[in-house]
Write an enzyme that holds these catalytic residues in place. Structure first.
Site, PDB file in Angstrom:
ATOM      1  N   HIS A  75       0.697  -1.113  -0.119  1.00  0.00           N
ATOM      2  CA  HIS A  75       0.078  -0.102  -0.025  1.00  0.00           C
ATOM      3  C   HIS A  75       0.728   1.370   0.291  1.00  0.00           C
ATOM      4  O   HIS A  75       0.409   2.271  -0.243  1.00  0.00           O
ATOM      5  CB  HIS A  75      -1.105   0.050   1.330  1.00  0.00           C
ATOM      6  CG  HIS A  75      -0.508   0.233   2.609  1.00  0.00           C
ATOM      7  ND1 HIS A  75      -0.147  -0.684   3.469  1.00  0.00           N
ATOM      8  CD2 HIS A  75      -0.301   1.448   3.163  1.00  0.00           C
ATOM      9  CE1 HIS A  75       0.282  -0.112   4.581  1.00  0.00           C
ATOM     10  NE2 HIS A  75       0.253   1.235   4.436  1.00  0.00           N
ATOM     11  N   ASP A 113       1.219  -7.772   2.706  1.00  0.00           N
ATOM     12  CA  ASP A 113       1.284  -6.334   2.490  1.00  0.00           C
ATOM     13  C   ASP A 113       2.796  -6.084   2.420  1.00  0.00           C
ATOM     14  O   ASP A 113       3.204  -5.471   3.159  1.00  0.00           O
ATOM     15  CB  ASP A 113       0.910  -5.284   3.561  1.00  0.00           C
ATOM     16  CG  ASP A 113       0.525  -3.922   3.043  1.00  0.00           C
ATOM     17  OD1 ASP A 113       1.055  -3.817   1.634  1.00  0.00           O
ATOM     18  OD2 ASP A 113      -0.110  -3.268   3.552  1.00  0.00           O
ATOM     19  N   SER A 193       4.186   2.947   8.480  1.00  0.00           N
ATOM     20  CA  SER A 193       4.128   1.938   7.338  1.00  0.00           C
ATOM     21  C   SER A 193       5.221   1.304   6.622  1.00  0.00           C
ATOM     22  O   SER A 193       5.886   2.518   6.254  1.00  0.00           O
ATOM     23  CB  SER A 193       2.943   2.201   6.036  1.00  0.00           C
ATOM     24  OG  SER A 193       1.709   2.199   6.614  1.00  0.00           O
TER      25      SER A 193
END
Length: 240
Positions: A75, A113, A193
């Site tokens: 992402h 992810d 992230s």
């Protein structure tokens, strides 16, 4: 924890890429009052290990896993393309390990992810040890494993633009490890992230991608645990 909990809870998670626009204010307000373990340290010197293994995107974090190769989240990488830039372990206005151009992006084929990014070896702007990426960074090694109760640390760039690319380290206990999921109680924010999740020996156990959007003592953070399959994928995509 049931391995489906993380997937089913995505609607209530903060995907921890720093963004502007709808939803940002809510996330920041929630995180400022979070009751998760809040052992957060501002890093003063990013030119020593393990901090030399961390890189900054304009809105997130990544880390070095091999020659000219970094890891982040899917992402995160979906917002980047070949030719875009990353910065090696910046320390606000006190310097960095060089600025490098992305040359290849390879996403993990599974649901996890995880995204491998290869960069050009020669810097656009040099680091303290010259123009070579590999001279200015330190790749992480893998831990043998992780289990509930062990201490971990998450190192990254929360709110990178707002915080002027200051590196922070957050620590806390592992809550559970199941399959490719690792859950821990450590304070994380937008921009974390892609941060490495490390054990007490600064060895990789996983990659951070999200945290709960709720304000109670059970607020957790979530990472992808490095299974043999994920490690194999990473190894196969290290720049040659």
């Amino acid at each position: 924890m049931n391995k489906n909990v993380v997937i089913k809870s995505l609607a209530t998670l903060t995907i921890l890429t720093s963004v502007t626009g709808i939803g940002t204010t809510l996330v920041e307000e929630v995180q400022q009052t979070a009751k998760a373990e809040n052992n957060v340290t501002k890093i003063q010197d990013t030119n020593i290990f393990p901090y030399t293994g961390v890189v900054a995107f304009k809105s997130a974090t990544g880390f070095v896993v091999g020659k000219n190769t970094i890891l982040t989240n899917k992402h995160v990488s979906k917002n980047y393309k070949v030719g875009d830039r990353i910065t090696a372990h910046p320390n606000s206005d006190k310097g960095n390990g060089g600025i490098y151009s992305i040359k290849k992006i390879i996403n993990y084929p599974g649901k996890e992810d995880v995204s491998v990014i290869q960069v050009e070896e020669r810097a656009i702007e040099r680091g303290p040890k010259g123009f070579n990426f590999n001279d200015n960074v330190t790749p992480f090694k893998y831990a043998a494993g992780a289990k509930a109760g062990e201490r971990i640390k998450v190192i990254g760039y929360p709110h990178p633009y707002k915080n002027k690319y200051v590196l922070y380290e957050s620590t806390g206990p592992v809550m559970s490890v199941e399959g490719s999921s690792i859950v821990y109680s450590a304070h994380t924010e937008s921009g974390n992230s892609g941060s490495p999740v490390l054990n007490s020996n600064n060895e990789l156990v996983g990659i951070h991608f999200a945290s709960d959007v709720k304000n109670d003592d059970n607020r957790n953070a979530y990472g992808v645990y490095f299974t043999p399959e994920i490690k194999k994928f990473i190894a196969e995509n290290i720049d040659k």
